[in-house]
Design a protein around this motif. Structure first.
Motif, PDB file in Angstrom:
ATOM      1  N   THR A  83       0.855  -1.178   0.000  1.00 13.03           N
ATOM      2  CA  THR A  83       0.000   0.000   0.000  1.00 13.03           C
ATOM      3  C   THR A  83       0.894   1.232   0.000  1.00 13.03           C
ATOM      4  O   THR A  83       1.865   1.284   0.751  1.00 13.03           O
TER       5      THR A  83
ATOM      6  N   ARG B  71       1.489   7.533   2.620  1.00  9.48           N
ATOM      7  CA  ARG B  71       1.408   8.967   2.420  1.00  9.48           C
ATOM      8  C   ARG B  71       1.925   9.675   3.674  1.00  9.48           C
ATOM      9  O   ARG B  71       1.769   9.149   4.782  1.00  9.48           O
TER      10      ARG B  71
ATOM     11  N   LYS C 123       1.800  12.980   6.305  1.00 10.24           N
ATOM     12  CA  LYS C 123       0.885  14.064   6.697  1.00 10.24           C
ATOM     13  C   LYS C 123       1.594  14.998   7.674  1.00 10.24           C
ATOM     14  O   LYS C 123       2.506  14.577   8.408  1.00 10.24           O
TER      15      LYS C 123
ATOM     16  N   SER D  86      -2.545   7.982   8.612  1.00  8.61           N
ATOM     17  CA  SER D  86      -3.210   6.738   9.000  1.00  8.61           C
ATOM     18  C   SER D  86      -4.494   6.486   8.225  1.00  8.61           C
ATOM     19  O   SER D  86      -4.873   5.353   7.988  1.00  8.61           O
ATOM     20  N   SER D  87      -5.153   7.579   7.802  1.00 10.84           N
ATOM     21  CA  SER D  87      -6.420   7.327   7.092  1.00 10.84           C
ATOM     22  C   SER D  87      -6.314   7.728   5.630  1.00 10.84           C
ATOM     23  O   SER D  87      -5.522   8.588   5.257  1.00 10.84           O
ATOM     24  N   ASP D  88      -7.129   7.087   4.810  1.00 10.68           N
ATOM     25  CA  ASP D  88      -7.103   7.337   3.375  1.00 10.68           C
ATOM     26  C   ASP D  88      -7.378   8.803   3.054  1.00 10.68           C
ATOM     27  O   ASP D  88      -8.258   9.413   3.633  1.00 10.68           O
ATOM     28  N   GLY D  89      -6.622   9.314   2.123  1.00 14.51           N
ATOM     29  CA  GLY D  89      -6.943  10.650   1.618  1.00 14.51           C
ATOM     30  C   GLY D  89      -6.239  11.782   2.331  1.00 14.51           C
ATOM     31  O   GLY D  89      -6.068  12.864   1.777  1.00 14.51           O
ATOM     32  N   GLU D  90      -5.846  11.542   3.589  1.00 10.96           N
ATOM     33  CA  GLU D  90      -5.194  12.628   4.331  1.00 10.96           C
ATOM     34  C   GLU D  90      -3.737  12.757   3.932  1.00 10.96           C
ATOM     35  O   GLU D  90      -3.099  11.774   3.564  1.00 10.96           O
TER      36      GLU D  90
END
Ligand code: UT7
Length: 332
Positions: free
Chosen positions: A3, A6, A8, A174-178
Motif C-alpha cells: 500500500t 502517504r 501528513k 493513518s487514514s485514506d486521503g489525508e
C-alpha cells in the motif's frame, strides 16, 4: 500487495523575533513612505533579530513552539531538513546546529538551499522519506535571517524582507486521503542573475573588496523577479490542479509564498479563488524567505481558515529561479 504510504503534517510551530521594524521606522532610514510600501508590496511591519541571533536560533524556537502545541518525544525524530539561504555559517549545516541545540540524539539531517521555495523543497524532500516507509517522524524547518544580508540603505530591498521561522512535523498518514497528495517543482537557473548574493562563496570569497562592493548583500532586479513570480506561481498551481483533475474552486485554502501581496492576489485571481480562501500575513512579517509558508499555515489555523479535511494548495517561487506547488489534504 504493497500500500502506498502517504505523509501528513501533524503539527506546526513558528517563531519571529520580538523586535519590530515598521514602515514609519523605514521612512527615517531611506527615501520611502508607508503608503508606497503598503500599495506596492503590502507590508506594514517586519520582525528582525538582534545581533547574535541566527537562523538556527529561530528554528529551535519554532520547534519548541511546535512541541508546546503538540507534545511528543523529540528523541523520536529521525530526520531534520532545514530550508534556508541564511545559514548560521557556510558549514556546518543549520540542521546539525539545530540537532545539537535540541539535543536530539539518533537523527540525521541536511539543509536545502532553494531561496523562497526553501520550505516547500524541504517539505517535499521530507515527504519522500516518510513515503519510503523507513521514517516515522521527520522535522521540516524553514528559517531565515534576511536582515543578515540586507542593505538597509537600499530602499528597493530593505522594505521587503523580515526574519522568521516555522517548523512542521511529518508522520505517516493513518487514514485514506489525508496528507501530502502531490507536488510539482522546477528550477530555471537563468534566474540567478535577477536575485542573488554574490559575495562570500567560492566565486567571490569574502575580502575587504567584496565588502566594499556590498557583495554580501541581496542583489535584486525586483521588476524581473516580480514578472517571473506572477507567471510561474500561476503556472505551477494550474499544473498541479490540472493533473489532479481539480480546479481553483475545489481548494479550501491557498498559501502562497509571501513576497508581495500583488503576486499572491494575481495568482488567486487567475485560479478564480475568492480572497477569503487566501492566506495573507505579509503585512505583519514581510518576506521571511523559507519562513513564510509555515508562518502562513499558523495564521490560517489561528484564523480558522484551515481545518481537518480541507484541501490546501501551497505555492512558492524564489531565487534560482526555483518554483513549486504542493497539494495537501489537511490532517488536523
Ligand atoms: O521572494 C523573492 C524575493 N523578491 C521578490 O519577490 C521581489 C519581487 N518584486 C517586487 O515585489 C517589486 O518589484 C518591488 C517591491 C521590489 C518594487 O516594486 P515595483 O512596483 O516593481 O517598483 P519599480 O521597481 O518599478 O519602481 C517604481 C518606482 C521607481 O522610481 P522611478 O524610477 O519610477 O522614479 C523606484 O525607484 O518606485 C521607486 N521605488 C520606491 N519608491 C519608494 C523603489 N523602491 C521604493 C521604495 N519607496 N521603497
Amino acid at each position: 500487495m504493497t500500500t502506498a504510504i502517504r505523509a501528513k503534517i501533524t503539527a506546526v510551530g513558528t517563531y519571529v523575533p520580538p523586535r519590530v521594524l515598521t514602515n514609519a521606522d523605514l521612512e527615517k532610514m531611506v527615501d520611502t513612505t508607508d503608503e508606497w510600501i503598503m500599495e506596492r508590496v503590502g507590508i506594514r511591519e517586519r520582525h528582525l533579530v538582534d545581533k547574535g541571533v541566527a537562523a538556527s536560533d529561530l528554528a529551535v524556537e519554532a520547534v519548541k513552539n511546535l512541541l508546546a502545541s503538540h507534545p511528543f518525544d523529540l528523541q523520536e525524530v529521525e530526520l531534520i531538513v532545514v530550508g534556508t539561504v541564511t545559514p548560521d555559517m557556510m558549514y556546518p549545516s543549520t540542521a546539525c546546529l539545530v540537532q545539537h541545540k535540541l539535543g536530539i540524539k539518533n537523527t540525521w539531517g541536511f539543509d536545502v538551499s532553494a531561496g523562497c521555495s526553501g520550505f516547500l523543497y524541504a517539505l517535499n524532500a521530507g515527504v519522500k522519506f516518510i513515503e519510503s516507509g523507513q521514517y516515522k517522524k521527520v522535522l521540516v524547518i524553514g528559517s531565515d535571517v534576511n536582515s543578515s544580508m540586507t542593505d538597509f540603505t537600499d530602499r528597493a530591498v530593505c522594505i521587503i524582507f523580515g526574519d522568521g521561522a516555522g517548523a512542521v512535523l511529518l508522520e505517516p498518514a493513518s487514514s485514506d486521503g489525508e496528507g501530502i497528495i502531490d507536488h510539482v517543482a522546477q528550477i530555471e537557473g537563468m534566474g540567478g542573475e535577477f536575485l542573488f548574493m554574490p559575495g562570500g562563496g567560492s566565486l567571490n570569497p569574502a575580502s575587504h573588496e567584496t565588502v566594499d562592493q556590498k557583495m554580501h548583500y541581496i542583489h535584486q532586479d525586483g521588476k524581473n523577479v516580480f514578472k517571473y513570480a506572477v507567471k510561474k506561481m500561476s503556472e505551477m498551481t494550474e499544473r498541479i490542479l490540472e493533473r489532479n483533475q481539480l480546479s481553483g474552486q475545489d481548494v479550501d485554502c491557498f498559501i502562497a509564498h509571501q513576497a508581495n501581496r500583488r503576486i499572491i492576489t494575481a495568482t488567486a485571481d487567475r485560479l478564480g479563488m475568492p480572497l477569503e480562501k487566501v492566506i495573507i500575513n505579509i503585512d505583519r512579517y514581510g518576506n521571511t524567505t523559507a519562513g513564510t509558508i509555515p508562518l502562513a499555515m499558523r495564521t490560517a489555523l489561528e484564523e480558522g481558515k484551515l481545518k481537518k479535511g480541507d484541501l490546501l494548495l501551497i505555492a512558492a517561487v524564489g531565487a534560482g529561479f526555483t518554483s513549486g506547488a504542493t497539494l495537501v489534504r489537511w490532517a488536523f
